[in-house]
Design a protein around this motif. Structure first.
Motif, PDB file in Angstrom:
ATOM      1  N   ILE A   1       0.590   2.302  -8.658  1.00  0.00           N
ATOM      2  CA  ILE A   1      -0.350   1.717  -9.609  1.00  0.00           C
ATOM      3  C   ILE A   1      -1.578   2.609  -9.677  1.00  0.00           C
ATOM      4  O   ILE A   1      -2.266   2.808  -8.681  1.00  0.00           O
ATOM      5  N   ARG A   2      -1.809   3.184 -10.859  1.00  0.00           N
ATOM      6  CA  ARG A   2      -2.957   4.075 -11.060  1.00  0.00           C
ATOM      7  C   ARG A   2      -4.239   3.255 -11.194  1.00  0.00           C
ATOM      8  O   ARG A   2      -4.206   2.084 -11.557  1.00  0.00           O
ATOM      9  N   ASP A   3      -5.357   3.893 -10.916  1.00  0.00           N
ATOM     10  CA  ASP A   3      -6.650   3.224 -11.023  1.00  0.00           C
ATOM     11  C   ASP A   3      -6.870   2.627 -12.418  1.00  0.00           C
ATOM     12  O   ASP A   3      -7.402   1.526 -12.554  1.00  0.00           O
ATOM     13  N   ASP A   4      -6.451   3.362 -13.449  1.00  0.00           N
ATOM     14  CA  ASP A   4      -6.675   2.865 -14.808  1.00  0.00           C
ATOM     15  C   ASP A   4      -5.768   1.685 -15.169  1.00  0.00           C
ATOM     16  O   ASP A   4      -5.938   1.074 -16.219  1.00  0.00           O
TER      17      ASP A   4
ATOM     18  N   LEU B   1      -6.949  -5.342  -3.758  1.00  0.00           N
ATOM     19  CA  LEU B   1      -6.364  -4.157  -3.118  1.00  0.00           C
ATOM     20  C   LEU B   1      -5.139  -4.546  -2.297  1.00  0.00           C
ATOM     21  O   LEU B   1      -4.146  -3.805  -2.254  1.00  0.00           O
ATOM     22  N   GLU B   2      -5.170  -5.710  -1.665  1.00  0.00           N
ATOM     23  CA  GLU B   2      -4.010  -6.203  -0.920  1.00  0.00           C
ATOM     24  C   GLU B   2      -2.850  -6.492  -1.864  1.00  0.00           C
ATOM     25  O   GLU B   2      -1.694  -6.182  -1.558  1.00  0.00           O
ATOM     26  N   VAL B   3      -3.150  -7.108  -2.994  1.00  0.00           N
ATOM     27  CA  VAL B   3      -2.113  -7.401  -3.989  1.00  0.00           C
ATOM     28  C   VAL B   3      -1.484  -6.099  -4.469  1.00  0.00           C
ATOM     29  O   VAL B   3      -0.251  -5.978  -4.548  1.00  0.00           O
ATOM     30  N   ILE B   4      -2.307  -5.112  -4.776  1.00  0.00           N
ATOM     31  CA  ILE B   4      -1.804  -3.822  -5.260  1.00  0.00           C
ATOM     32  C   ILE B   4      -0.933  -3.162  -4.189  1.00  0.00           C
ATOM     33  O   ILE B   4       0.154  -2.668  -4.488  1.00  0.00           O
ATOM     34  N   GLY B   5      -1.393  -3.170  -2.943  1.00  0.00           N
ATOM     35  CA  GLY B   5      -0.603  -2.600  -1.854  1.00  0.00           C
ATOM     36  C   GLY B   5       0.732  -3.302  -1.704  1.00  0.00           C
ATOM     37  O   GLY B   5       1.774  -2.658  -1.495  1.00  0.00           O
ATOM     38  N   PHE B   6       0.732  -4.613  -1.819  1.00  0.00           N
ATOM     39  CA  PHE B   6       1.968  -5.392  -1.757  1.00  0.00           C
ATOM     40  C   PHE B   6       2.925  -4.992  -2.877  1.00  0.00           C
ATOM     41  O   PHE B   6       4.115  -4.748  -2.639  1.00  0.00           O
ATOM     42  N   LEU B   7       2.414  -4.927  -4.099  1.00  0.00           N
ATOM     43  CA  LEU B   7       3.264  -4.584  -5.245  1.00  0.00           C
ATOM     44  C   LEU B   7       3.845  -3.191  -5.096  1.00  0.00           C
ATOM     45  O   LEU B   7       5.034  -2.969  -5.384  1.00  0.00           O
ATOM     46  N   GLU B   8       3.031  -2.253  -4.643  1.00  0.00           N
ATOM     47  CA  GLU B   8       3.518  -0.874  -4.487  1.00  0.00           C
ATOM     48  C   GLU B   8       4.606  -0.789  -3.423  1.00  0.00           C
ATOM     49  O   GLU B   8       5.624  -0.128  -3.627  1.00  0.00           O
ATOM     50  N   SER B   9       4.408  -1.454  -2.301  1.00  0.00           N
ATOM     51  CA  SER B   9       5.408  -1.361  -1.231  1.00  0.00           C
ATOM     52  C   SER B   9       6.638  -2.211  -1.528  1.00  0.00           C
ATOM     53  O   SER B   9       7.769  -1.794  -1.262  1.00  0.00           O
ATOM     54  N   GLU B  10       6.439  -3.377  -2.082  1.00  0.00           N
ATOM     55  CA  GLU B  10       7.553  -4.300  -2.344  1.00  0.00           C
ATOM     56  C   GLU B  10       8.459  -3.823  -3.486  1.00  0.00           C
ATOM     57  O   GLU B  10       9.669  -3.994  -3.434  1.00  0.00           O
ATOM     58  N   TYR B  11       7.855  -3.217  -4.509  1.00  0.00           N
ATOM     59  CA  TYR B  11       8.622  -2.859  -5.705  1.00  0.00           C
ATOM     60  C   TYR B  11       8.725  -1.366  -5.953  1.00  0.00           C
ATOM     61  O   TYR B  11       9.265  -0.948  -6.976  1.00  0.00           O
ATOM     62  N   GLY B  12       8.214  -0.557  -5.033  1.00  0.00           N
ATOM     63  CA  GLY B  12       8.359   0.893  -5.130  1.00  0.00           C
ATOM     64  C   GLY B  12       7.700   1.497  -6.360  1.00  0.00           C
ATOM     65  O   GLY B  12       8.245   2.417  -6.969  1.00  0.00           O
ATOM     66  N   ILE B  13       6.551   0.963  -6.717  1.00  0.00           N
ATOM     67  CA  ILE B  13       5.823   1.482  -7.876  1.00  0.00           C
ATOM     68  C   ILE B  13       4.494   2.069  -7.415  1.00  0.00           C
ATOM     69  O   ILE B  13       4.017   1.750  -6.335  1.00  0.00           O
TER      70      ILE B  13
END
Length: 82
Positions: free
Chosen positions: A55-58, A41-53
């Motif tokens: 990420i859907r659950d699927d 979940l931390e990795v996903i949060g990082f990717l979303e904030s860092e790269y403006g994407i």
């Protein structure tokens, strides 16, 4: 810093990695015990904030997020399609 370098840096800085130099692009972050479910979940949060994407659950699958190499390819696909 490249996408690959930034993702690797995040993993090394935020999770227990005894030797960052030994962390390859194809090392399983999950099977090696580097990242657990909460850490993912931390990795996903990082990717979303860092790269403006978003990420859907699927999309939270090993095919997309198990290794640094897969994460990089996934982020590249997401940013191209955005």
């Amino acid at each position: 810093m490249t996408l690959q370098q930034r993702v690797k840096q995040f993993v090394v800085d935020n999770f227990y990695v005894s030797d960052g130099a030994s962390l390859d692009d194809d090392t399983s972050l999950i099977n090696e015990g580097i990242v657990d479910s909460t850490g993912m979940l931390e990795v996903i949060g990082f990717l979303e904030s860092e790269y403006g994407i978003a990420i859907r659950d699927d999309e939270t699958t090993p095919e997309n997020l198990e290794t640094i190499g897969r994460i990089v390819a996934f982020v590249e696909r997401k940013t191209r399609s955005a």
